[in-house]
Structure formats: structure tokens, C-alpha cells
Enzyme design. Structure first.
Site, PDB file in Angstrom:
ATOM      1  N   SER A  10      -0.199   5.382  -7.480  1.00 31.79           N
ATOM      2  CA  SER A  10       0.971   5.329  -6.600  1.00 31.79           C
ATOM      3  C   SER A  10       2.001   4.426  -7.248  1.00 31.79           C
ATOM      4  O   SER A  10       1.740   3.243  -7.481  1.00 31.79           O
ATOM      5  CB  SER A  10       0.584   4.761  -5.234  1.00 31.79           C
ATOM      6  OG  SER A  10       1.758   4.315  -4.553  1.00 31.79           O
ATOM      7  N   HIS A  35       1.205   9.640  -7.903  1.00 32.03           N
ATOM      8  CA  HIS A  35       1.421   9.755  -6.464  1.00 32.03           C
ATOM      9  C   HIS A  35       2.788   9.167  -6.143  1.00 32.03           C
ATOM     10  O   HIS A  35       3.054   8.005  -6.427  1.00 32.03           O
ATOM     11  CB  HIS A  35       0.311   8.971  -5.762  1.00 32.03           C
ATOM     12  CG  HIS A  35       0.325   8.984  -4.265  1.00 32.03           C
ATOM     13  ND1 HIS A  35      -0.406   9.895  -3.519  1.00 32.03           N
ATOM     14  CD2 HIS A  35       0.965   8.200  -3.368  1.00 32.03           C
ATOM     15  CE1 HIS A  35      -0.211   9.647  -2.232  1.00 32.03           C
ATOM     16  NE2 HIS A  35       0.615   8.627  -2.118  1.00 32.03           N
ATOM     17  N   ASP A  37       5.464   8.215  -3.332  1.00 37.74           N
ATOM     18  CA  ASP A  37       5.603   7.945  -1.895  1.00 37.74           C
ATOM     19  C   ASP A  37       7.043   8.104  -1.444  1.00 37.74           C
ATOM     20  O   ASP A  37       7.884   7.267  -1.747  1.00 37.74           O
ATOM     21  CB  ASP A  37       5.096   6.538  -1.580  1.00 37.74           C
ATOM     22  CG  ASP A  37       3.588   6.457  -1.701  1.00 37.74           C
ATOM     23  OD1 ASP A  37       3.098   5.626  -2.507  1.00 37.74           O
ATOM     24  OD2 ASP A  37       2.909   7.242  -1.013  1.00 37.74           O
ATOM     25  N   MET A  39       9.649   8.153   1.517  1.00 41.26           N
ATOM     26  CA  MET A  39       9.795   7.634   2.888  1.00 41.26           C
ATOM     27  C   MET A  39      11.255   7.773   3.324  1.00 41.26           C
ATOM     28  O   MET A  39      12.154   7.477   2.556  1.00 41.26           O
ATOM     29  CB  MET A  39       9.360   6.171   2.932  1.00 41.26           C
ATOM     30  CG  MET A  39       7.915   5.973   2.471  1.00 41.26           C
ATOM     31  SD  MET A  39       7.412   4.258   2.509  1.00 41.26           S
ATOM     32  CE  MET A  39       5.802   4.324   1.734  1.00 41.26           C
ATOM     33  N   HIS A  68       4.004  12.568  -1.743  1.00 39.45           N
ATOM     34  CA  HIS A  68       3.476  12.231  -0.411  1.00 39.45           C
ATOM     35  C   HIS A  68       4.673  12.037   0.514  1.00 39.45           C
ATOM     36  O   HIS A  68       5.323  10.991   0.490  1.00 39.45           O
ATOM     37  CB  HIS A  68       2.632  10.953  -0.511  1.00 39.45           C
ATOM     38  CG  HIS A  68       2.086  10.473   0.802  1.00 39.45           C
ATOM     39  ND1 HIS A  68       1.551   9.217   0.968  1.00 39.45           N
ATOM     40  CD2 HIS A  68       2.023  11.073   2.020  1.00 39.45           C
ATOM     41  CE1 HIS A  68       1.186   9.077   2.244  1.00 39.45           C
ATOM     42  NE2 HIS A  68       1.465  10.169   2.890  1.00 39.45           N
ATOM     43  N   MET A  70       6.359  11.163   3.610  1.00 27.41           N
ATOM     44  CA  MET A  70       6.308  10.450   4.898  1.00 27.41           C
ATOM     45  C   MET A  70       7.708  10.565   5.498  1.00 27.41           C
ATOM     46  O   MET A  70       8.455   9.591   5.564  1.00 27.41           O
ATOM     47  CB  MET A  70       5.887   8.995   4.652  1.00 27.41           C
ATOM     48  CG  MET A  70       4.429   8.859   4.272  1.00 27.41           C
ATOM     49  SD  MET A  70       4.033   7.321   3.420  1.00 27.41           S
ATOM     50  CE  MET A  70       4.493   7.773   1.729  1.00 27.41           C
ATOM     51  N   MET A 139      -5.185   8.571   5.419  1.00 26.53           N
ATOM     52  CA  MET A 139      -4.528   7.271   5.279  1.00 26.53           C
ATOM     53  C   MET A 139      -5.468   6.148   5.722  1.00 26.53           C
ATOM     54  O   MET A 139      -6.028   6.204   6.825  1.00 26.53           O
ATOM     55  CB  MET A 139      -3.236   7.219   6.096  1.00 26.53           C
ATOM     56  CG  MET A 139      -2.179   8.194   5.635  1.00 26.53           C
ATOM     57  SD  MET A 139      -1.717   7.978   3.913  1.00 26.53           S
ATOM     58  CE  MET A 139      -1.147   6.283   3.899  1.00 26.53           C
ATOM     59  N   GLY A 144       3.947   3.082   5.041  1.00 24.92           N
ATOM     60  CA  GLY A 144       5.247   2.415   5.015  1.00 24.92           C
ATOM     61  C   GLY A 144       5.380   1.406   3.894  1.00 24.92           C
ATOM     62  O   GLY A 144       6.473   1.180   3.388  1.00 24.92           O
ATOM     63  N   GLY A 146       3.226  -0.610   0.312  1.00 23.14           N
ATOM     64  CA  GLY A 146       2.057  -0.817  -0.545  1.00 23.14           C
ATOM     65  C   GLY A 146       1.531  -2.225  -0.307  1.00 23.14           C
ATOM     66  O   GLY A 146       2.145  -3.013   0.427  1.00 23.14           O
ATOM     67  N   GLY A 147       0.356  -2.531  -0.860  1.00 21.36           N
ATOM     68  CA  GLY A 147      -0.156  -3.899  -0.781  1.00 21.36           C
ATOM     69  C   GLY A 147      -0.780  -4.288   0.548  1.00 21.36           C
ATOM     70  O   GLY A 147      -1.045  -5.466   0.787  1.00 21.36           O
ATOM     71  N   ASP A 177      -5.788   7.064   0.786  1.00 23.43           N
ATOM     72  CA  ASP A 177      -4.548   6.396   0.395  1.00 23.43           C
ATOM     73  C   ASP A 177      -4.285   5.145   1.220  1.00 23.43           C
ATOM     74  O   ASP A 177      -4.142   5.231   2.433  1.00 23.43           O
ATOM     75  CB  ASP A 177      -3.380   7.390   0.575  1.00 23.43           C
ATOM     76  CG  ASP A 177      -2.059   6.873   0.052  1.00 23.43           C
ATOM     77  OD1 ASP A 177      -1.023   7.468   0.380  1.00 23.43           O
ATOM     78  OD2 ASP A 177      -2.071   5.876  -0.690  1.00 23.43           O
ATOM     79  N   GLY A 178      -4.226   3.986   0.506  1.00 23.30           N
ATOM     80  CA  GLY A 178      -3.862   2.754   1.181  1.00 23.30           C
ATOM     81  C   GLY A 178      -4.937   1.690   1.055  1.00 23.30           C
ATOM     82  O   GLY A 178      -6.048   1.831   1.546  1.00 23.30           O
ATOM     83  N   GLY A 179      -4.612   0.610   0.294  1.00 22.77           N
ATOM     84  CA  GLY A 179      -5.539  -0.513   0.163  1.00 22.77           C
ATOM     85  C   GLY A 179      -6.742  -0.240  -0.717  1.00 22.77           C
ATOM     86  O   GLY A 179      -7.749  -0.939  -0.633  1.00 22.77           O
ATOM     87  N   GLY A 199      -2.220   1.794  -5.738  1.00 27.92           N
ATOM     88  CA  GLY A 199      -0.870   1.317  -6.025  1.00 27.92           C
ATOM     89  C   GLY A 199      -0.879  -0.105  -6.553  1.00 27.92           C
ATOM     90  O   GLY A 199      -0.974  -0.343  -7.760  1.00 27.92           O
ATOM     91  N   SER A 200      -0.852  -1.076  -5.632  1.00 26.00           N
ATOM     92  CA  SER A 200      -0.734  -2.486  -6.040  1.00 26.00           C
ATOM     93  C   SER A 200      -1.912  -2.930  -6.904  1.00 26.00           C
ATOM     94  O   SER A 200      -1.728  -3.723  -7.829  1.00 26.00           O
ATOM     95  CB  SER A 200      -0.598  -3.379  -4.798  1.00 26.00           C
ATOM     96  OG  SER A 200      -1.597  -3.056  -3.860  1.00 26.00           O
TER      97      SER A 200
HETATM   98  C1  DX5 Z   1       1.647   3.705   1.838  1.00 26.62           C
HETATM   99  C2  DX5 Z   1       1.591   4.701   0.713  1.00 26.62           C
HETATM  100  C3  DX5 Z   1       0.528   4.393  -0.323  1.00 26.62           C
HETATM  101  C4  DX5 Z   1       0.700   3.037  -0.989  1.00 26.62           C
HETATM  102  C5  DX5 Z   1      -0.522   2.710  -1.806  1.00 26.62           C
HETATM  103  O1  DX5 Z   1       2.420   4.186   2.874  1.00 26.62           O
HETATM  104  O2  DX5 Z   1       1.392   6.015   1.197  1.00 26.62           O
HETATM  105  O3  DX5 Z   1       0.482   5.419  -1.294  1.00 26.62           O
HETATM  106  O4  DX5 Z   1       1.817   3.027  -1.791  1.00 26.62           O
HETATM  107  O5  DX5 Z   1      -0.393   1.414  -2.318  1.00 26.62           O
HETATM  108  P1  DX5 Z   1      -1.585   0.353  -2.181  1.00 26.62           P
HETATM  109  O6  DX5 Z   1      -2.687   0.884  -3.075  1.00 26.62           O
HETATM  110  O7  DX5 Z   1      -0.990  -0.917  -2.700  1.00 26.62           O
HETATM  111  O8  DX5 Z   1      -2.002   0.289  -0.763  1.00 26.62           O
HETATM  112 ZN    ZN Z   2       0.965   7.490  -0.397  1.00 26.97          ZN
END
Ligand code: DX5
Ligand code: ZN
Length: 233
Positions: A10, A35, A37, A39, A68, A70, A139, A144, A146-147, A177-179, A199-200
């Protein structure tokens, strides 16, 4: 039966001042897909990127682009993200647009459809669409940013969706996806996730990403090996 773990980078937490280079860095690091994101400031309280950014980094790699979305109105934007170079376009089941129409629009644009559900959305909400999509994105954070911290309470729903997909014998992949990071990727894969979005935990590393990607893949597989050992004893 879930497949081997795939790492999807991501880029939301990458350095946007050098986005093309950051995509190349992930590619050289050995990830399996990128990936993106997207938004809109409505579906989620953040504004990130549009088709113009996707197009700008498309030539940086030949890896698959997973957009992705959103956004509130994926039906209006699916074709533009396809034209910008997305290979797989994921939208959220919680939006107003009819999922069947969005899937048809993505396929008309010659791309692969995916559907995502938020942590609080029950598994049954996506059951009608499992035959029609290539990726189901679960999810593990409220979308919304990352991190954020991984929501382990989503694991029972992920397992239930894995069982449902296997019971129907469907070829679609399940993404998480997420964390996702070294501590959580094993559990996410063990519960049924194959496409693991990071991501992070990836982009906080400077320089060569190959050791980080290899470490994440090994951590995902570790549970498989532990499971096999348990079967043997
Ligand atoms: C959050 C995104 C994720 C996010 C993942 O809304 O859909 O893809 O960027 O980043 P980490 O891995 O840092 O949670
Ligand atoms: Zn995502």
C-alpha cells in the site's frame, strides 16, 4: 484452501514526493502487487489520490495495480481508474451504488472486480457477490488512514468468509487490509487471507525493502509450518 501469501504494497504511507521511485522500490523489494488507496473525503474522512496519480505511476512497474476505492460513487469512476492503468478495482459493499452494476462496469472496462467490507459489516453482506468477484478485501482497520492498529476481532469473520469461499469452491482470493505487519501477518494468513496489504510496516523502512518483504512472507508462512508440525505430532 488459501493460497501462498502474497504481499501487496500500500503506497499510502510512501513518500508522495517520490511516488514513482517508491513504487519501484516495492517492486525491487519483491512484492506481488501495488495497492492504491483512493479516498474521496466522503466515504472516508480523508482525500488521497485520483486516476491522474494512478496514471502517473503506472509506468514505474509491470506489477498488478489494485485500486482500493473508498469512495461513495464507484460506478461513476470505475472506468476512469481502469483507463488510468488499474488491473483490479475494489469497491466497498457499503456504498449506495448497486454492487452488480459496479462489477459490470469494471468488467466492461476490461478489468477484474473486487469487493471490500468494513470491520463492522457482517460477512453476509458480501455473500451475494462472491461468485462475481476476483478479490474479497476484508478490512482490519476502519478505513481512512495508514498506520492504524490491526483489529484482531475481525478474525472470526475472516475465517467464516474463508470457509464460505472454500465451501462454494470459488477461485477468488481473499485480501486483508489494515495494520498488517510482522506481528499480525501470521494470524491474518492463518485465518484465510492470501493477499496481505502492507503499508506503514513496509514504507517505514528506508532503502532496500527486500529483507522486510522476505520477513513478512516468512512470518505469514510460519503459521502454515507450525500447523504442519502440529499435524505431524
Ligand atoms: C486504510 C487503507 C490501507 C492502509 C494500509 O484505509 O485501505 O490500505 O493504507 O496501511 P497500514 O498497513 O499502515 O495499515
Ligand atoms: Zn487499502
Amino acid at each position: 484452501m488459501r493460497g501462498d501469501p502474497q504481499i501487496s504494497a500500500s503506497i499510502l504511507n510512501a513518500d508522495f514526493g517520490q511516488l514513482g521511485d517508491e513504487v519501484r522500490r516495492a517492486d525491487r523489494g519483491g512484492v506481488d502487487s501495488i495497492h492504491l488507496d483512493v479516498m474521496d473525503g466522503h466515504f472516508v474522512d480523508n482525500l488521497t489520490m485520483g486516476p491522474v496519480i494512478v496514471e502517473a505511476v503506472r509506468s514505474a512497474t509491470s506489477l498488478p495495480f489494485h485500486a482500493h476505492l473508498m469512495i461513495d460513487n464507484p460506478l461513476a469512476y470505475a472506468e476512469r481508474f481502469a483507463d488510468a492503468g488499474s488491473d483490479l478495482i475494489v469497491f466497498h459493499v457499503e456504498v449506495e451504488d448497486d454492487p452488480g452494476e459496479v462489477i459490470a462496469a469494471i468488467e466492461r472496462a476490461g478489468r477484474r472486480p473486487g469487493i471490500a467490507l468494513n470491520p463492522d459489516t457482517p460477512a453476509e453482506a458480501v455473500h451475494p457477490w462472491l461468485e462475481a468477484v476476483d478479490l474479497l478485501l476484508v478490512m482490519t482497520v476502519h478505513p481512512g488512514w495508514g498506520g492504524q492498529a490491526f483489529m484482531v476481532e475481525v478474525m472470526p469473520k475472516l475465517r467464516a468468509l474463508r470457509d464460505e469461499v472454500d465451501r462454494r469452491g470459488l477461485p477468488l482470493q481473499i485480501g486483508v487490509d489494515g495494520g498488517v505487519n510482522l506481528e499480525t501477518i501470521g494470524g491474518a494468513h492463518d485465518a484465510g487471507g492470501e493477499v496481505l496489504v502492507v503499508g506503514s510496516a513496509l514504507y517505514r523502512t528506508d532503502g532496500d525493502l527486500a529483507p522486510t518483504v522476505a520477513g513478512l512472507r516468512a512470518a505469514a508462512r510460519a503459521r502454515d509450518l507450525a500447523g504442519l508440525d502440529a499435524e505431524r505430532t
